[in-house]
Design an enzyme around this catalytic site. Structure first.
Site, PDB file in Angstrom:
ATOM      1  CG  HIS A  80      -0.407   0.048   2.540  1.00  0.00           C
ATOM      2  ND1 HIS A  80      -0.104   1.229   3.196  1.00  0.00           N
ATOM      3  CD2 HIS A  80      -0.100  -0.940   3.415  1.00  0.00           C
ATOM      4  CE1 HIS A  80       0.357   0.962   4.401  1.00  0.00           C
ATOM      5  NE2 HIS A  80       0.378  -0.347   4.560  1.00  0.00           N
ATOM      6  CG  ASP A  82      -2.513   4.255   2.957  1.00  0.00           C
ATOM      7  OD1 ASP A  82      -2.160   3.162   2.474  1.00  0.00           O
ATOM      8  OD2 ASP A  82      -3.286   4.346   3.931  1.00  0.00           O
ATOM      9  CG  ASP A 143       2.789   0.292   7.834  1.00  0.00           C
ATOM     10  OD1 ASP A 143       2.422  -0.335   6.825  1.00  0.00           O
ATOM     11  OD2 ASP A 143       2.090   0.396   8.856  1.00  0.00           O
ATOM     12  CD  GLU A 177      -2.998  -1.576   5.445  1.00  0.00           C
ATOM     13  OE1 GLU A 177      -3.069  -2.623   6.114  1.00  0.00           O
ATOM     14  OE2 GLU A 177      -2.440  -0.537   5.875  1.00  0.00           O
ATOM     15  CD  GLU A 178      -1.116   2.259   7.700  1.00  0.00           C
ATOM     16  OE1 GLU A 178      -1.808   1.871   8.655  1.00  0.00           O
ATOM     17  OE2 GLU A 178       0.055   1.883   7.512  1.00  0.00           O
ATOM     18  CG  ASP A 200       1.396  -3.813   5.059  1.00  0.00           C
ATOM     19  OD1 ASP A 200       2.198  -2.937   5.432  1.00  0.00           O
ATOM     20  OD2 ASP A 200       0.167  -3.754   5.266  1.00  0.00           O
ATOM     21  CG  HIS A 382       1.112   3.249  12.413  1.00  0.00           C
ATOM     22  ND1 HIS A 382      -0.181   2.811  12.625  1.00  0.00           N
ATOM     23  CD2 HIS A 382       1.470   2.731  11.211  1.00  0.00           C
ATOM     24  CE1 HIS A 382      -0.568   2.069  11.605  1.00  0.00           C
ATOM     25  NE2 HIS A 382       0.430   2.001  10.732  1.00  0.00           N
TER      26      HIS A 382
END
Length: 411
Positions: A80, A82, A143, A177-178, A200, A382
């Site tokens: 992903h 994002d 990520d 995705e997040e 991922d 994150h």
């Protein structure tokens, strides 16, 4: 394989943060910036069947099969684009720490941001390696831009080395995705893969084919505001009732106190006034039966408070988000076995662990595309202490290539 680092450093400097508040698709227009770059690079490297879904921001492409492998299974790799809304992804300034010494890392001397070994003891295992870190003001974006870079580097390497025998490879890059929407508009039929892997995961060697069953819930509390000087037997404080709701949930079933296969109720947001309050929760459990019991208890908690304070005081909107892909992957365990074997052949120790979260692969598995999850070499996702190991990322490109060979029918 060193090109993977060049690509990664380029990608993380692009702000592709998704948004939980947005109702647009994708949730942020800036995700198209990376999508367009990837399309251009795929064209330049000679990839085929490139499709850019300009409306929904998905990118698909192919690496054609080697001669004699046209009948081999079509294998997909997905990542992903994002980054998480939790911490800013704008103005990312990545830095490579050469020959990391195993001690505390000063990310930002001026702001006194230090990544301490005491807080992250796994850092010592990277001694002597190259770590890619932030400047302590943003997340890094490993990520999942590490996964994006690794897939791109794999595709480029295969196209430049036709002597490597493999079947047709499909590539997919998703937005959002997040915020749980990465698979919403993924075109499984267009993708056309028999099997796939999401790239991922975390540290080198991680291999995941189990994830949480997941639900999201909004708890709305209707109170009654009365002047506090005259509130006796009249006021109904919505904030306090929302707090009471939380106190009725099992204290031990909180993400702060759980690990492994243990599920939880997570209070993600709470806001309100005396008149009305709202709480947002996520509910998670690997075990489907326990998951259903958690949801039932959650609803019963609302019913209890309605009996106590009056019908309509508490309203709950609860929806399932995704399910444990284990039940789908177990029908295709060759995906796990081949990935483990490929790791062992490259002197990578496989670490099969359950995902304490979800991936696009979980939803895609239930959409007919069996899709376990592979490592990326990143960690501390994150947040501003996010990092990636450059040496491990290069190794993961080798791993992806080796897995493609497993599905060539020639090994």
């Amino acid at each position: 394989m060193e090109r993977v680092i060049e690509k990664f450093l380029e990608y993380v400097k692009m702000d592709t943060q998704s948004s939980e508040e947005s109702t647009s698709v994708p949730s942020t227009a800036k995700q198209h910036d990376l999508a367009k770059l990837l399309v251009r690079q795929l064209k330049e490297m000679g990839a085929e069947e490139i499709t850019y879904d300009e409306e929904h921001c998905y990118v698909y492409a192919s690496v054609p099969a080697s001669d004699g492998c046209k009948e081999a299974p079509v294998l997909g790799f997905i990542a992903h684009m994002d980054t998480a809304p939790a911490v800013s992804g704008a103005g990312v300034k990545p830095r490579i720490v050469e020959n990391y010494d195993g001690n505390d890392l000063v990310l930002n001397e001026e702001k006194q941001v230090v990544m301490k070994v005491a807080d992250f003891p796994e850092l010592v295992s990277y001694k002597g390696k190259r770590l890619i870190v932030t400047d302590g003001t943003t997340l890094l974006g490993a990520d999942d831009k590490a996964g994006v870079a690794e897939i791109m580097a794999m595709a480029e390497y295969l196209l430049e080395h036709p002597e490597i025998v493999h079947g047709k490879i499909r590539i997919g890059f998703t937005p959002d995705e997040e915020v749980g929407a990465g698979a919403d508009h993924f075109d499984v039929e267009l993708f056309g893969a028999d099997y796939a892997y999401t790239v991922d995961g975390g540290r080198l060697g991680e291999l995941e084919y189990e994830n949480f069953n997941a639900a999201g819930a909004k708890v709305a509390v209707q109170g009654r505001s009365v002047h506090p000087g005259e509130a006796k037997d009249k006021m109904c404080n919505a904030i306090l009732i929302a707090q009471e709701f939380q106190m009725l949930l099992p204290a031990s079933e909180n993400p702060m106190y759980t690990c492994g296969y243990e599920g939880f109720y997570h209070l993600d947001r709470l806001s309100g006034t005396v008149e009305e309050a709202e709480a947002e929760y996520i509910i998670r459990d690997h075990d489907r039966e326990k998951f259903e019991k958690k949801k039932a208890f959650f609803l019963q908690t609302g019913e209890f408070l309605n009996k106590k304070y009056g019908e309509g005081t508490v309203t709950i909107d609860l929806k399932d988000s995704y399910y444990n892909m284990k039940e789908m992957i177990e029908k295709h365990m060759h995906l796990v076995d081949n990935a483990k074997q490929a790791m062992e052949e490259l002197s990578i120790s496989p670490v099969v662990v359950p995902i304490r979260g979800g991936t696009d692969g979980a939803r895609l598995s239930f959409m007919g595309l069996p899709c376990p999850n592979l490592c990326t070499g990143g960690a501390n996702f994150h947040g501003k202490f996010e990092y990636a190991c450059a040496d491990d990322m290069e190794k993961i490109v080798e791993l992806l290539i080796r897995i493609t060979e497993k599905y060539s029918g020639k090994m």
